[in-house]
Design an enzyme around this catalytic site. Structure first.
Site, PDB file in Angstrom:
ATOM      1  N   LYS A 247       0.880  -1.245   0.118  1.00 19.01           N
ATOM      2  CA  LYS A 247      -0.131  -0.118  -0.027  1.00 19.01           C
ATOM      3  C   LYS A 247       0.762   1.317   0.056  1.00 19.01           C
ATOM      4  O   LYS A 247       2.201   1.222   0.201  1.00 19.01           O
ATOM      5  CB  LYS A 247      -0.947   0.280   1.348  1.00 19.01           C
ATOM      6  CG  LYS A 247      -2.066  -1.066   1.352  1.00 19.01           C
ATOM      7  CD  LYS A 247      -3.038  -1.096   2.291  1.00 19.01           C
ATOM      8  CE  LYS A 247      -3.999  -2.333   2.444  1.00 19.01           C
ATOM      9  NZ  LYS A 247      -4.887  -2.091   3.448  1.00 19.01           N
TER      10      LYS A 247
ATOM     11  N   PHE B 210     -15.852   2.522   6.651  1.00 14.39           N
ATOM     12  CA  PHE B 210     -14.569   2.876   6.151  1.00 14.39           C
ATOM     13  C   PHE B 210     -14.271   2.936   4.725  1.00 14.39           C
ATOM     14  O   PHE B 210     -13.073   3.532   4.140  1.00 14.39           O
ATOM     15  CB  PHE B 210     -13.641   1.935   6.859  1.00 14.39           C
ATOM     16  CG  PHE B 210     -13.941   0.394   6.577  1.00 14.39           C
ATOM     17  CD1 PHE B 210     -13.386   0.050   5.127  1.00 14.39           C
ATOM     18  CD2 PHE B 210     -14.472  -0.383   7.380  1.00 14.39           C
ATOM     19  CE1 PHE B 210     -13.443  -1.409   4.947  1.00 14.39           C
ATOM     20  CE2 PHE B 210     -14.640  -1.804   6.917  1.00 14.39           C
ATOM     21  CZ  PHE B 210     -14.297  -2.174   5.487  1.00 14.39           C
TER      22      PHE B 210
ATOM     23  N   ARG C 275      -0.932 -14.513   4.077  1.00 13.92           N
ATOM     24  CA  ARG C 275      -1.702 -13.644   5.356  1.00 13.92           C
ATOM     25  C   ARG C 275      -0.925 -13.909   6.854  1.00 13.92           C
ATOM     26  O   ARG C 275      -1.155 -12.927   7.471  1.00 13.92           O
ATOM     27  CB  ARG C 275      -3.141 -14.287   5.605  1.00 13.92           C
ATOM     28  CG  ARG C 275      -4.078 -13.876   4.121  1.00 13.92           C
ATOM     29  CD  ARG C 275      -5.450 -14.246   4.205  1.00 13.92           C
ATOM     30  NE  ARG C 275      -5.851 -13.236   5.250  1.00 13.92           N
ATOM     31  CZ  ARG C 275      -6.500 -12.154   5.189  1.00 13.92           C
ATOM     32  NH1 ARG C 275      -5.897 -11.470   4.059  1.00 13.92           N
ATOM     33  NH2 ARG C 275      -6.986 -11.118   6.266  1.00 13.92           N
TER      34      ARG C 275
ATOM     35  N   THR D 293      -4.788  -7.380  10.647  1.00 14.58           N
ATOM     36  CA  THR D 293      -4.952  -6.044   9.994  1.00 14.58           C
ATOM     37  C   THR D 293      -4.617  -4.938  10.961  1.00 14.58           C
ATOM     38  O   THR D 293      -4.052  -3.878  10.327  1.00 14.58           O
ATOM     39  CB  THR D 293      -6.459  -5.984   9.729  1.00 14.58           C
ATOM     40  OG1 THR D 293      -6.892  -7.209   9.099  1.00 14.58           O
ATOM     41  CG2 THR D 293      -7.022  -4.833   9.006  1.00 14.58           C
TER      42      THR D 293
ATOM     43  N   ARG E 139       3.166  -6.243   8.931  1.00 15.12           N
ATOM     44  CA  ARG E 139       2.245  -5.225   9.671  1.00 15.12           C
ATOM     45  C   ARG E 139       2.836  -4.873  10.898  1.00 15.12           C
ATOM     46  O   ARG E 139       3.030  -3.500  11.231  1.00 15.12           O
ATOM     47  CB  ARG E 139       0.739  -5.399   9.728  1.00 15.12           C
ATOM     48  CG  ARG E 139       0.180  -5.380   8.290  1.00 15.12           C
ATOM     49  CD  ARG E 139      -1.287  -6.016   8.297  1.00 15.12           C
ATOM     50  NE  ARG E 139      -2.150  -5.816   7.109  1.00 15.12           N
ATOM     51  CZ  ARG E 139      -2.935  -6.399   6.812  1.00 15.12           C
ATOM     52  NH1 ARG E 139      -3.492  -7.614   7.545  1.00 15.12           N
ATOM     53  NH2 ARG E 139      -3.546  -6.199   5.706  1.00 15.12           N
TER      54      ARG E 139
ATOM     55  N   ASN F  71      -2.048   0.330   6.812  1.00 14.95           N
ATOM     56  CA  ASN F  71      -1.522  -0.978   7.473  1.00 14.95           C
ATOM     57  C   ASN F  71      -0.536  -1.845   6.391  1.00 14.95           C
ATOM     58  O   ASN F  71      -0.468  -3.102   6.505  1.00 14.95           O
ATOM     59  CB  ASN F  71      -2.511  -2.232   7.846  1.00 14.95           C
ATOM     60  CG  ASN F  71      -3.523  -2.673   6.922  1.00 14.95           C
ATOM     61  OD1 ASN F  71      -3.436  -2.139   5.499  1.00 14.95           O
ATOM     62  ND2 ASN F  71      -4.311  -3.365   7.167  1.00 14.95           N
TER      63      ASN F  71
ATOM     64  N   HIS G 288      -1.970  -5.451   1.621  1.00 17.29           N
ATOM     65  CA  HIS G 288      -3.336  -6.166   1.397  1.00 17.29           C
ATOM     66  C   HIS G 288      -3.043  -7.626   0.711  1.00 17.29           C
ATOM     67  O   HIS G 288      -2.111  -7.601   0.075  1.00 17.29           O
ATOM     68  CB  HIS G 288      -4.105  -5.483   0.067  1.00 17.29           C
ATOM     69  CG  HIS G 288      -5.163  -6.299  -0.322  1.00 17.29           C
ATOM     70  ND1 HIS G 288      -6.663  -6.095   0.064  1.00 17.29           N
ATOM     71  CD2 HIS G 288      -5.270  -7.215  -1.185  1.00 17.29           C
ATOM     72  CE1 HIS G 288      -7.234  -7.100  -0.324  1.00 17.29           C
ATOM     73  NE2 HIS G 288      -6.633  -7.602  -1.375  1.00 17.29           N
TER      74      HIS G 288
END
Length: 141
Positions: A11, A59, A87, A93, A104, A114, A117
């Protein structure tokens, strides 16, 4: 065991921190091969379409605004249990809840910014990969 494909997005917050290489190293150390990658600046329309599943959530606007705030690095990862493995190395998250040593925990600032994705299922991985990549863009590794 058949190799799975999953989509990963680094991100805008993590791209701005220049940690793409460090994140790629984590993918590779976890046995995930990068079989396609591109850096793009998402348009509002692209971000809204990609995250359409969240459109009714409170959100949604903030998520879209964040995802268009700077370039993102998008990659397709391939490996055994790629969805679950990605993951796991991403972490929770909310980075405050992420296990030490996860992406993260190490690179994210907040639940919104964060860092990454990752597809949450094989079905969503297929849809998300097709959103950003043509089949001929995926390399055999």
């Amino acid at each position: 065991m058949a190799k799975e494909l999953t989509l990963s997005i680094i991100k805008p917050d993590a791209v701005a921190k220049s940690v793409i290489g460090e994140i790629y190293t984590r993918f590779e150390k976890a046995g995930l091969d990068i079989v396609a990658a591109k850096m793009i600046q998402l348009s509002r329309e692209q971000a809204e379409s990609f995250y359409d599943i969240h459109r009714a959530r409170p959100f949604f606007k903030d998520l879209v605004d964040f995802m268009i705030s700077g370039p993102v690095m998008i990659q397709v990862l391939k490996g055994d249990n790629a969805v679950a493995k990605n993951r796991e190395i991403m972490g929770a998250t909310n980075p405050k809840e992420a296990a030490p040593g996860t992406i993260r925990a190490d690179f994210a600032d907040s639940i919104d910014a964060n860092a990454v994705h990752g597809s949450d299922s094989l079905e969503n991985a297929a849809r998300e990969i097709a959103f950003f990549f043509e089949p001929h863009e995926l390399c055999n590794r």
